[in-house]
Motif scaffolding. Structure first.
Motif, PDB file in Angstrom:
ATOM      1  N   TYR A  26     -18.935  24.409 -22.430  1.00  0.00           N
ATOM      2  CA  TYR A  26     -19.469  25.614 -21.785  1.00  0.00           C
ATOM      3  C   TYR A  26     -18.623  26.847 -22.122  1.00  0.00           C
ATOM      4  CZ  TYR A  26     -22.412  22.328 -19.306  1.00  0.00           C
ATOM      5  OH  TYR A  26     -23.314  21.358 -19.012  1.00  0.00           O
ATOM      6  N   ARG A  88      -8.385  26.049 -20.793  1.00  0.00           N
ATOM      7  CA  ARG A  88      -8.127  24.835 -20.002  1.00  0.00           C
ATOM      8  C   ARG A  88      -7.175  23.951 -20.800  1.00  0.00           C
ATOM      9  NH1 ARG A  88     -13.310  22.632 -19.452  1.00  0.00           N
ATOM     10  NH2 ARG A  88     -13.743  23.980 -17.701  1.00  0.00           N
ATOM     11  N   LYS A 147      -8.964   6.919  -7.343  1.00  0.00           N
ATOM     12  CA  LYS A 147     -10.286   6.269  -7.281  1.00  0.00           C
ATOM     13  C   LYS A 147     -10.257   4.924  -6.566  1.00  0.00           C
ATOM     14  CE  LYS A 147     -12.843   9.262  -9.581  1.00  0.00           C
ATOM     15  NZ  LYS A 147     -13.999   9.956  -8.999  1.00  0.00           N
TER      16      LYS A 147
ATOM     17  N   LEU B  96     -23.951  24.023 -15.267  1.00  0.00           N
ATOM     18  CA  LEU B  96     -23.858  22.655 -15.798  1.00  0.00           C
ATOM     19  C   LEU B  96     -25.204  22.180 -16.321  1.00  0.00           C
ATOM     20  CD1 LEU B  96     -21.959  20.011 -15.935  1.00  0.00           C
ATOM     21  CD2 LEU B  96     -23.228  19.305 -13.932  1.00  0.00           C
ATOM     22  N   PRO B 336     -26.127  15.936 -16.559  1.00  0.00           N
ATOM     23  CA  PRO B 336     -25.591  15.840 -17.917  1.00  0.00           C
ATOM     24  C   PRO B 336     -24.070  15.679 -17.885  1.00  0.00           C
ATOM     25  CG  PRO B 336     -26.293  18.086 -17.422  1.00  0.00           C
ATOM     26  CD  PRO B 336     -26.706  17.249 -16.265  1.00  0.00           C
ATOM     27  N   VAL B 337     -23.538  15.018 -18.895  1.00  0.00           N
ATOM     28  CA  VAL B 337     -22.086  14.845 -18.986  1.00  0.00           C
ATOM     29  C   VAL B 337     -21.454  16.190 -19.346  1.00  0.00           C
ATOM     30  CG1 VAL B 337     -20.232  13.581 -20.134  1.00  0.00           C
ATOM     31  CG2 VAL B 337     -22.466  12.519 -19.837  1.00  0.00           C
ATOM     32  N   GLU B 339     -17.912  19.201 -18.401  1.00  0.00           N
ATOM     33  CA  GLU B 339     -17.038  19.780 -17.391  1.00  0.00           C
ATOM     34  C   GLU B 339     -17.186  21.284 -17.435  1.00  0.00           C
ATOM     35  OE1 GLU B 339     -12.775  19.291 -18.054  1.00  0.00           O
ATOM     36  OE2 GLU B 339     -13.252  18.367 -19.960  1.00  0.00           O
ATOM     37  N   VAL B 340     -17.252  21.854 -16.243  1.00  0.00           N
ATOM     38  CA  VAL B 340     -17.546  23.276 -16.174  1.00  0.00           C
ATOM     39  C   VAL B 340     -16.683  23.927 -15.102  1.00  0.00           C
ATOM     40  CG1 VAL B 340     -19.547  22.724 -14.721  1.00  0.00           C
ATOM     41  CG2 VAL B 340     -19.412  24.942 -15.776  1.00  0.00           C
ATOM     42  N   TYR B 341     -16.164  25.099 -15.423  1.00  0.00           N
ATOM     43  CA  TYR B 341     -15.473  25.898 -14.410  1.00  0.00           C
ATOM     44  C   TYR B 341     -16.287  27.166 -14.211  1.00  0.00           C
ATOM     45  CZ  TYR B 341     -12.159  28.773 -11.925  1.00  0.00           C
ATOM     46  OH  TYR B 341     -11.587  29.573 -10.991  1.00  0.00           O
ATOM     47  N   TYR B 354     -14.492  23.675 -10.145  1.00  0.00           N
ATOM     48  CA  TYR B 354     -14.247  22.934 -11.384  1.00  0.00           C
ATOM     49  C   TYR B 354     -14.927  21.590 -11.224  1.00  0.00           C
ATOM     50  CZ  TYR B 354     -11.623  20.410 -15.002  1.00  0.00           C
ATOM     51  OH  TYR B 354     -11.256  19.639 -16.068  1.00  0.00           O
ATOM     52  N   ILE B 356     -16.475  18.100 -12.870  1.00  0.00           N
ATOM     53  CA  ILE B 356     -16.499  17.168 -14.000  1.00  0.00           C
ATOM     54  C   ILE B 356     -17.596  16.162 -13.719  1.00  0.00           C
ATOM     55  CG2 ILE B 356     -15.226  15.465 -15.347  1.00  0.00           C
ATOM     56  CD1 ILE B 356     -12.672  16.778 -14.516  1.00  0.00           C
ATOM     57  N   TYR B 364     -17.958  13.458 -10.847  1.00  0.00           N
ATOM     58  CA  TYR B 364     -16.821  12.552 -11.012  1.00  0.00           C
ATOM     59  C   TYR B 364     -15.617  13.158 -10.304  1.00  0.00           C
ATOM     60  CZ  TYR B 364     -13.487   9.376 -13.059  1.00  0.00           C
ATOM     61  OH  TYR B 364     -12.505   8.421 -13.222  1.00  0.00           O
ATOM     62  N   ARG B 365     -15.508  14.459 -10.412  1.00  0.00           N
ATOM     63  CA  ARG B 365     -14.410  15.163  -9.752  1.00  0.00           C
ATOM     64  C   ARG B 365     -14.891  16.574  -9.500  1.00  0.00           C
ATOM     65  NH1 ARG B 365     -10.569  17.061  -7.066  1.00  0.00           N
ATOM     66  NH2 ARG B 365      -8.488  17.517  -7.852  1.00  0.00           N
TER      67      ARG B 365
END
Lengths: 198, 407
Positions: A26, A88, A147, B96, B336-337, B339-341, B354, B356, B364-365
């Motif tokens: 992105y 990042r 986890k 995302l 969709p897979v 990661e985005v901030y 953030y 993921i 996931y996170r």
């Protein structure tokens, strides 16, 4: 204006072998480095006259239990406010040895963020001035965001939640017994381990 | 210290400072947070902050919830401006998922976000007044926060924890009453804001209490990760609405007010000026929304059937709508897979998400960048050496929201 390509070029000039895994999910440039170099890379990003990443946006950890030897990722988001570009940066560490250098010397903002990361993931930030739990109670002896600690089973019925409006006379969310109350029958409460419930 | 010493028993060590517990439940802390202050007379020698009293593990809970259920977690963070949090979260999801929202949705969102910003700044500024001993302003402007809450009510049915909007837009179109109330707000609020300003801005007592207290330099503010009005008061014109425009903020004309000294007075002034800017943005957005005619005026969400709940009558009559309805409600839509901030300009700074995704149905996170968690660290540096009463003022002018800090 600084572009992702320029940053990438600058970084690979300085750390030809060490900095790897360039991606642009992105639009944000993402890369990783060995954990021993986290401070060196952050310092370079901060001090370099072209890069000037001098604002720590946020810092957090991610747990990947299936990645052996690199279970914990520590993710830094840094921002160059002059050219308005974000970056990042990740370092991975084994969960058995979660030691990495603190960034508090560079960014005062890292202090609590690192305490939070320690609190929830158990990352040991070497050199941190005050590395103790911040949001959880100090007596806690585990790191809850890992986890292996699942959230509570929402269908469990063995808990007395009367104080929270569940269970008791109202009976919401609790198994009903024949008497109609929402609590666990006495026979079940007193049963010893190994003996079948009558 | 005093000249008349109390005679201490033999061998005891004399302590020259006093320890004072400020909080966790104290009217002057505006939230559940504890400060253990070491005082020399009335001067603060050092302080230790304890937070986490209302930690609710949002980041952990979010790992079990589908995207649309996380909205309710976000509005429990900064509850003074919850619609901004909601919109910020939807914008993150949309980034995302690659959803493009129609212009009308963007403008409606801007109206709501700026109303929320006004209500946030209004509370903060009037509370600073209360802590300085001026209760009138607080009670007076509360009427207009009430009006803002009524607008929320018309739009989404809730007032405080709004859960407003959906991925792709709003759950329903704004009704006529909502627009009437926005009009009423635009008409009446400037007069009130002006009066509120007159009460404080050049008030001798207020200026004496706030000028020069709790100051921070631009350099230290940046190093501490300050964002929002607190950073701008120190003289740095960083505003996400301008630096990374979202929700079509690039279509609006507005200024970024900045301060010079970063003290309590400047923070108050910056918030005050931002309210004027927000008013002007709402006016512009309202004009733009009125320009949509015919079928365009009925657009209030993007066309994303996988994430946006279909109309109820369609669910009963159309197979496809029923399938989508079921999949959304049961949280069975895979993301969709990636990661985005993504960040938005929240009431008190850069509110970041953030996210993921590993391609599952839940994140996931998910990490929240909560602005006041980050800048509250600087509190010790801000108040060291100052008077106890200044510490109270500094705390309220930083606009600390315990819900956001503890997540």
């Amino acid at each position: 204006m600084l572009t992702n390509e320029q940053i990438k070029k600058r970084l690979t000039e300085k750390f030809p072998e060490e900095v790897t895994g360039f991606e642009e999910p992105y639009g944000m440039l993402t890369f990783e480095a060995p954990k021993e170099l986290n401070l060196k890379v952050l310092n370079f990003l901060y001090d370099d006259e072209e890069l000037k990443f001098r604002f720590l946006t946020t810092l957090c950890a991610v747990h990947y239990p299936e990645k052996k030897g690199r279970e914990l990722a520590i993710v830094y988001h840094v921002h160059n406010l002059e050219d308005n570009i974000r970056l990042r940066f990740k370092v991975y560490t084994a969960i058995s040895e979660p030691d990495i250098y603190t960034a508090t010397g560079l960014f005062s903002a890292a202090n609590w963020l690192e305490r939070e990361t320690y609190d929830f993931y158990g990352v040991n930030f070497i050199g941190h001035p005050n590395l103790k739990r911040i949001l959880n109670v100090e007596e806690m002896d585990y790191h809850p965001m890992r986890k292996e600690y699942p959230l509570e089973d929402q269908t469990r019925i063995d808990k007395d939640d009367e104080m929270f409006g569940r269970g008791g006379e109202s009976g919401f969310g609790t198994a009903k017994t024949e008497e109609g109350s929402g609590t666990i029958p006495e026979s079940e409460q007193q049963h010893e381990e190994g003996k079948p419930i009558v | 210290m005093s000249e008349h010493h109390i005679k201490l028993p033999e061998g005891s060590i004399e302590k020259t400072t006093t320890t004072l517990n400020l909080g966790p439940t104290h009217p002057a802390t505006h939230g559940v947070m504890q400060n253990i202050l070491e005082l020399d007379g009335e001067r603060i020698v050092s302080t230790e902050q304890t937070i986490g009293y209302i930690h609710r593990a949002f980041e952990k809970i979010a790992e079990r919830r589908p995207l649309y259920q996380i909205t309710t977690l976000t509005d429990r963070m900064n509850y003074c401006s919850s619609p901004i949090n909601n919109m910020g979260w939807h914008l993150t999801c949309e980034k995302l998922l690659g959803v493009k929202t129609p212009k009308r949705v963007d403008y409606l969102r801007v109206i709501i976000m700026e109303l929320a910003r006004i209500s946030d700044h209004l509370i903060c500024n009037s509370i600073v007044g209360v802590d300085a001993g001026a209760y009138t302003g607080f009670l007076y402007v509360m009427q207009y926060r009430e009006l803002i809450y009524e607008i929320y009510e018309e739009v989404c049915g809730a007032r405080l924890t709004t859960n407003m909007g959906r991925i792709g837009g709003f759950e329903r179109n704004f009704n006529d009453i909502a627009f009437q109330k926005i009009e009423k707000f635009l008409k009446e609020y400037p007069v009130v804001l002006k009066e509120f300003e007159n009460l404080f801005q050049r008030n001798r007592i207020f200026m004496d209490r706030t000028k020069g207290t709790g100051a921070i330099s631009a350099e230290r503010a940046l190093n501490y990760g300050f964002t929002g009005p607190n950073l701008r008061a120190a003289g740095i014109d960083y505003d996400i609405r301008v630096h990374a425009p979202y929700s079509s903020y690039e279509d609006f004309q507005f200024n970024i007010p900045v301060g010079t000294t970063g003290d309590n007075y400047d923070r108050w002034l910056v918030r005050e000026q931002e309210m004027w800017q927000s008013l002007s943005i709402i006016e512009q957005a309202y004009q733009k929304v009125q320009e949509f005619k015919g079928t365009e005026a009925d657009v209030f969400h993007a066309d994303v059937p996988e994430y946006y709940l279909p109309e109820k009558p369609e669910v009963y009559t159309k197979m496809e709508a029923l399938i989508y309805h079921f999949k959304i409600v049961m949280g069975e839509v895979d993301m969709p897979v990636g990661e985005v901030y993504n960040s938005v300009e929240g009431g008190n700074g850069e509110l970041g998400f953030y996210l993921i995704s590993d391609g599952g149905r839940t994140p996931y996170r998910l990490h929240f960048r909560r602005p006041c968690f980050i800048y509250y660290q600087a509190f010790e540096e801000l108040i060291k050496g100052s008077m106890l009463s200044d510490a109270i003022m500094t705390m309220s002018s930083l606009n600390l929201i315990a819900g956001e800090m503890d997540s």
